[in-house]
Scaffold this motif. Structure first.
Motif, PDB file in Angstrom:
ATOM      1  N   ARG A 106       0.520  -1.450  -0.028  1.00 37.03           N
ATOM      2  CA  ARG A 106       0.126   0.174  -0.146  1.00 37.03           C
ATOM      3  C   ARG A 106       0.551   1.207  -0.193  1.00 37.03           C
ATOM      4  NH1 ARG A 106      -5.075   1.519   2.524  1.00 37.03           N
ATOM      5  NH2 ARG A 106      -5.578   3.222   1.593  1.00 37.03           N
ATOM      6  N   TYR A 107       0.264   2.324  -0.863  1.00 37.21           N
ATOM      7  CA  TYR A 107       1.571   3.793  -1.203  1.00 37.21           C
ATOM      8  C   TYR A 107       0.930   3.873   0.500  1.00 37.21           C
ATOM      9  CZ  TYR A 107       3.162   8.101  -2.778  1.00 37.21           C
ATOM     10  OH  TYR A 107       3.351   8.993  -2.675  1.00 37.21           O
ATOM     11  N   LEU A 108       2.404   4.835   0.653  1.00 34.79           N
ATOM     12  CA  LEU A 108       2.305   5.612   2.115  1.00 34.79           C
ATOM     13  C   LEU A 108       2.770   7.137   1.731  1.00 34.79           C
ATOM     14  CD1 LEU A 108       5.126   4.368   4.149  1.00 34.79           C
ATOM     15  CD2 LEU A 108       2.175   3.912   4.622  1.00 34.79           C
ATOM     16  N   GLN A 109       1.350   7.956   1.889  1.00 34.82           N
ATOM     17  CA  GLN A 109       1.312   9.244   1.452  1.00 34.82           C
ATOM     18  C   GLN A 109       2.767  10.084   1.990  1.00 34.82           C
ATOM     19  OE1 GLN A 109      -2.983  10.422   2.614  1.00 34.82           O
ATOM     20  NE2 GLN A 109      -1.576  11.252   5.225  1.00 34.82           N
ATOM     21  N   GLU A 110       2.026  11.298   1.225  1.00 33.69           N
ATOM     22  CA  GLU A 110       3.489  12.302   1.674  1.00 33.69           C
ATOM     23  C   GLU A 110       3.567  12.263   3.033  1.00 33.69           C
ATOM     24  OE1 GLU A 110       5.062  16.585   0.123  1.00 33.69           O
ATOM     25  OE2 GLU A 110       3.537  15.519  -0.521  1.00 33.69           O
ATOM     26  N   GLY A 111       4.935  12.837   3.440  1.00 31.52           N
ATOM     27  CA  GLY A 111       5.031  13.024   5.136  1.00 31.52           C
ATOM     28  C   GLY A 111       4.192  12.049   5.958  1.00 31.52           C
ATOM     29  N   CYS A 112       4.590  10.351   5.579  1.00 26.98           N
ATOM     30  CA  CYS A 112       4.964   8.818   6.056  1.00 26.98           C
ATOM     31  C   CYS A 112       6.094   8.881   5.285  1.00 26.98           C
ATOM     32  CB  CYS A 112       3.749   8.143   6.165  1.00 26.98           C
ATOM     33  SG  CYS A 112       2.221   8.797   6.275  1.00 26.98           S
ATOM     34  N   LYS A 113       6.773   7.921   6.085  1.00 24.54           N
ATOM     35  CA  LYS A 113       7.542   7.177   5.892  1.00 24.54           C
ATOM     36  C   LYS A 113       7.693   5.630   7.014  1.00 24.54           C
ATOM     37  CE  LYS A 113      11.053   9.782   6.211  1.00 24.54           C
ATOM     38  NZ  LYS A 113      12.489  10.646   6.215  1.00 24.54           N
ATOM     39  N   TRP A 114       8.130   3.982   6.333  1.00 25.29           N
ATOM     40  CA  TRP A 114       8.528   2.981   7.210  1.00 25.29           C
ATOM     41  C   TRP A 114      10.061   3.483   8.006  1.00 25.29           C
ATOM     42  CZ3 TRP A 114       4.755   0.145   7.842  1.00 25.29           C
ATOM     43  CH2 TRP A 114       3.865  -0.204   6.264  1.00 25.29           C
ATOM     44  N   MET A 115       9.990   3.047   8.664  1.00 26.14           N
ATOM     45  CA  MET A 115      11.351   3.339   9.587  1.00 26.14           C
ATOM     46  C   MET A 115      11.681   1.826  10.571  1.00 26.14           C
ATOM     47  SD  MET A 115      13.448   6.033   9.128  1.00 26.14           S
ATOM     48  CE  MET A 115      14.209   6.566  10.751  1.00 26.14           C
ATOM     49  N   SER A 116      13.146   1.737  10.875  1.00 20.03           N
ATOM     50  CA  SER A 116      13.144   0.421  11.634  1.00 20.03           C
ATOM     51  C   SER A 116      13.226   0.888  13.200  1.00 20.03           C
ATOM     52  CB  SER A 116      14.143  -0.260  11.123  1.00 20.03           C
ATOM     53  OG  SER A 116      15.649   0.372  10.795  1.00 20.03           O
ATOM     54  N   SER A 117      13.918   0.683  14.041  1.00 20.47           N
ATOM     55  CA  SER A 117      14.137   0.860  15.625  1.00 20.47           C
ATOM     56  C   SER A 117      15.590   1.415  15.131  1.00 20.47           C
ATOM     57  CB  SER A 117      14.009  -0.444  16.549  1.00 20.47           C
ATOM     58  OG  SER A 117      12.844  -0.610  16.651  1.00 20.47           O
TER      59      SER A 117
END
Length: 281
Positions: free
Chosen positions: A136-147
């Motif tokens: 699913r596409y993440l909209q602008e202003g969101c991002k996947w991050m790891s610890s």
């Protein structure tokens, strides 16, 4: 009368990579109509998506969305008094998602904030879930991050680079770094932020409306003699900043000091009584 306010934070994980979760770029603070202040442009702050957790008016709330673990935590927080479902919907909406976009929801933890200021403490409820569609596409202003990526941001701080916010630190990162348990008194509430730095609000002779001054502790697990120009740290095993509590709390301060390594450096930021009252115990 309310004794605390509550926030609702969401840890939304990536089904394609279980180590990743969504961070949301936070809205910058408002301008203050001060030319010097308003001209300063800070770097972007990224944190877990969150919202205020509101109390239900009238009868208790009944959930139509299943969130595991809420009933078992009723001794800590009575969730039937809060509109948890609306908070979940609102937080998901900030990322462009709905309730059906997530799998099983479960209570992750509740973090009780110590009484730092004159206002009510802010407690945070963390709910965890997994996005059903990892593509699913993440909209602008969101991002996947790891610890690990968040930890790298904390360690490799540079001007104008992205920063990680307090919710992800208190909700996730501190749990990963608790290899050494600090033996402060259980009755003393404290907060670890950033990881490795302990803030203990101690009753002090400070000015109204405040009633505490932050005692700051830094005690790394190991000290290397090869510290380059950082000789201040190399000559001690622990650092305590501003031991300024009132006399009736000196016993608690002594317990804190006794839990630290013997090579202790005491640092006072300035000589007001609310910062120095305990330095000679």
């Amino acid at each position: 009368m309310a004794t605390s306010t509550y926030n609702f934070a969401l840890i939304l994980k990536n089904p394609l990579n279980d180590a990743e979760f969504v961070l949301l770029k936070q809205t910058p603070p408002p301008k203050f109509n001060d030319e010097e202040y308003d001209s300063y442009v800070d770097s972007d702050l990224w944190d877990l998506p969150f919202t205020k957790l509101n109390i239900v008016e009238g009868k208790n709330s009944e959930l139509t969305v299943a969130i595991q673990g809420l009933e078992s935590s009723s001794e800590t927080i009575n969730f039937s008094k809060f509109d948890v479902e609306s908070a979940l919907i609102q937080v998901l909406g900030k990322m462009g998602f709905g309730v059906r976009d997530g799998g099983e929801w479960r209570l992750w933890k509740c973090v009780e904030e110590a009484e730092f200021g004159p206002g009510l403490p802010v407690h945070t409820v963390y709910i965890m879930g997994t996005l059903v569609d990892g593509n699913r596409y993440l909209q602008e202003g969101c991002k996947w991050m790891s610890s690990q990526s968040c930890l790298n941001w904390l360690v490799e701080v540079k001007p104008s680079t992205d920063r990680v916010g307090p919710l992800v630190i208190l909700g996730l990162l501190n749990d990963l770094l608790q290899s050494r348990e600090l033996k402060v008194l259980p009755k003393l509430q404290y907060q670890e932020y950033p990881p490795g730095v302990i803030l203990v609000p101690m009753k002090s002779r400070t000015k109204s409306p405040f009633h505490t001054t932050n005692l700051i502790l830094f005690a790394p697990e190991s000290i290397s003699d090869d510290q380059g120009d950082s000789r201040f740290i190399a000559h001690g095993e622990a650092l305590i900043v501003d031991p300024g509590c009132r006399r009736e709390y000196h016993d608690e301060l002594l317990e804190v000091v006794s839990s630290l390594p013997r090579k202790l450096i005491v640092f006072v930021t300035h000589h007001h009584r609310d910062h120095v009252d305990g330095k000679n115990i």
